[in-house]
Design a protein around this motif. Structure first.
Motif, PDB file in Angstrom:
ATOM      1  N   GLU A   1      16.362   1.201   4.080  1.00 25.35           N
ATOM      2  CA  GLU A   1      15.937  -0.207   4.083  1.00 25.35           C
ATOM      3  C   GLU A   1      14.817  -0.485   3.090  1.00 25.35           C
ATOM      4  OE1 GLU A   1      16.259  -2.818   6.933  1.00 25.35           O
ATOM      5  OE2 GLU A   1      18.103  -1.878   7.630  1.00 25.35           O
ATOM      6  N   CYS A   2      13.937   0.501   2.896  1.00 24.98           N
ATOM      7  CA  CYS A   2      12.773   0.303   2.029  1.00 24.98           C
ATOM      8  C   CYS A   2      12.965   0.940   0.655  1.00 24.98           C
ATOM      9  CB  CYS A   2      11.520   0.860   2.699  1.00 24.98           C
ATOM     10  SG  CYS A   2      11.187   0.082   4.287  1.00 24.98           S
ATOM     11  N   SER A   3      14.175   1.416   0.366  1.00 24.96           N
ATOM     12  CA  SER A   3      14.514   2.037  -0.921  1.00 24.96           C
ATOM     13  C   SER A   3      13.540   3.145  -1.304  1.00 24.96           C
ATOM     14  CB  SER A   3      14.542   0.986  -2.034  1.00 24.96           C
ATOM     15  OG  SER A   3      15.452  -0.031  -1.700  1.00 24.96           O
ATOM     16  N   LEU A   4      13.236   4.009  -0.341  1.00 21.54           N
ATOM     17  CA  LEU A   4      12.352   5.141  -0.610  1.00 21.54           C
ATOM     18  C   LEU A   4      13.189   6.348  -1.010  1.00 21.54           C
ATOM     19  CD1 LEU A   4       9.936   4.835   2.443  1.00 21.54           C
ATOM     20  CD2 LEU A   4       9.603   3.979   0.133  1.00 21.54           C
ATOM     21  N   VAL A   5      12.757   7.043  -2.042  1.00 27.62           N
ATOM     22  CA  VAL A   5      13.462   8.242  -2.491  1.00 27.62           C
ATOM     23  C   VAL A   5      12.580   9.451  -2.192  1.00 27.62           C
ATOM     24  CG1 VAL A   5      14.460   9.445  -4.458  1.00 27.62           C
ATOM     25  CG2 VAL A   5      14.636   6.961  -4.297  1.00 27.62           C
TER      26      VAL A   5
ATOM     27  N   ASN B   1       0.817  -1.223   0.000  1.00 29.02           N
ATOM     28  CA  ASN B   1       0.000   0.000   0.000  1.00 29.02           C
ATOM     29  C   ASN B   1       0.846   1.267   0.000  1.00 29.02           C
ATOM     30  OD1 ASN B   1      -2.598  -1.296   0.127  1.00 29.02           O
ATOM     31  ND2 ASN B   1      -2.048  -1.867   2.218  1.00 29.02           N
ATOM     32  N   ASN B   2       2.178   1.110  -0.008  1.00 33.01           N
ATOM     33  CA  ASN B   2       3.107   2.243   0.000  1.00 33.01           C
ATOM     34  C   ASN B   2       2.777   3.196   1.151  1.00 33.01           C
ATOM     35  OD1 ASN B   2       5.383   3.437  -1.001  1.00 33.01           O
ATOM     36  ND2 ASN B   2       4.332   4.574  -2.611  1.00 33.01           N
ATOM     37  N   THR B   3       2.668   2.622   2.339  1.00 26.97           N
ATOM     38  CA  THR B   3       2.270   3.384   3.519  1.00 26.97           C
ATOM     39  C   THR B   3       3.269   3.182   4.649  1.00 26.97           C
ATOM     40  OG1 THR B   3      -0.060   3.107   2.923  1.00 26.97           O
ATOM     41  CG2 THR B   3       0.397   3.703   5.197  1.00 26.97           C
TER      42      THR B   3
END
Length: 135
Positions: free
Chosen positions: A89-93, A52-54
């Motif tokens: 860790e979650c490869s969020l940019v 859910n990209n949350t």
């Protein structure tokens, strides 16, 4: 006198609701209203739901495993959590500071931050430290 009563619309006061941002350094900042509604805990567990990209912040005790301590932010009761590891860790940019207009606290007391509906924060863009000097 010819008084006219001015109606009040349903729009909430500016700081009455939950205000949360996430910047490029991984710092999650939220206002006092959000902190108080979650019980003003000393620390949070960071959760991430990739489907859910949350992002979720779950209140916990500072002594618990994987607890990220919350620190004061500003003069008006805001808090912040340093969560750079969440980005790595979650490869969020995150290039600009993101604001979560639909941030909510679910029935389990977890603050939900939906990255799909996050917007670039206008307040961060207009902050004095970002203003270019006059030429």
């Amino acid at each position: 006198r010819d008084w006219r009563e001015i109606p009040r619309n349903d729009k909430r006061a500016q700081w009455a609701g939950i205000y949360v941002t996430l910047n490029s350094k991984g710092t999650i900042v939220f206002n006092r209203a959000a902190d108080e509604r979650m019980g003003s805990p000393a620390a949070y567990n960071l959760l991430y739901d990739s489907a859910n990209n949350t992002v979720g912040l779950k209140p916990t005790a500072a002594s618990m495993r994987n607890a990220y301590p919350s620190a004061k932010s500003g003069r008006h009761g805001g808090r912040k959590v340093n969560a750079y590891r969440l980005l790595t860790e979650c490869s969020l940019v995150v290039k600009e500071t993101l604001e979560f207009p639909d941030a909510e606290i679910d029935l389990d007391g977890i603050l939900l931050l939906n990255l799909r509906t996050a917007q670039v924060s206008k307040r961060a863009l207009n902050h004095p430290t970002r203003q270019k000097p006059e030429q």
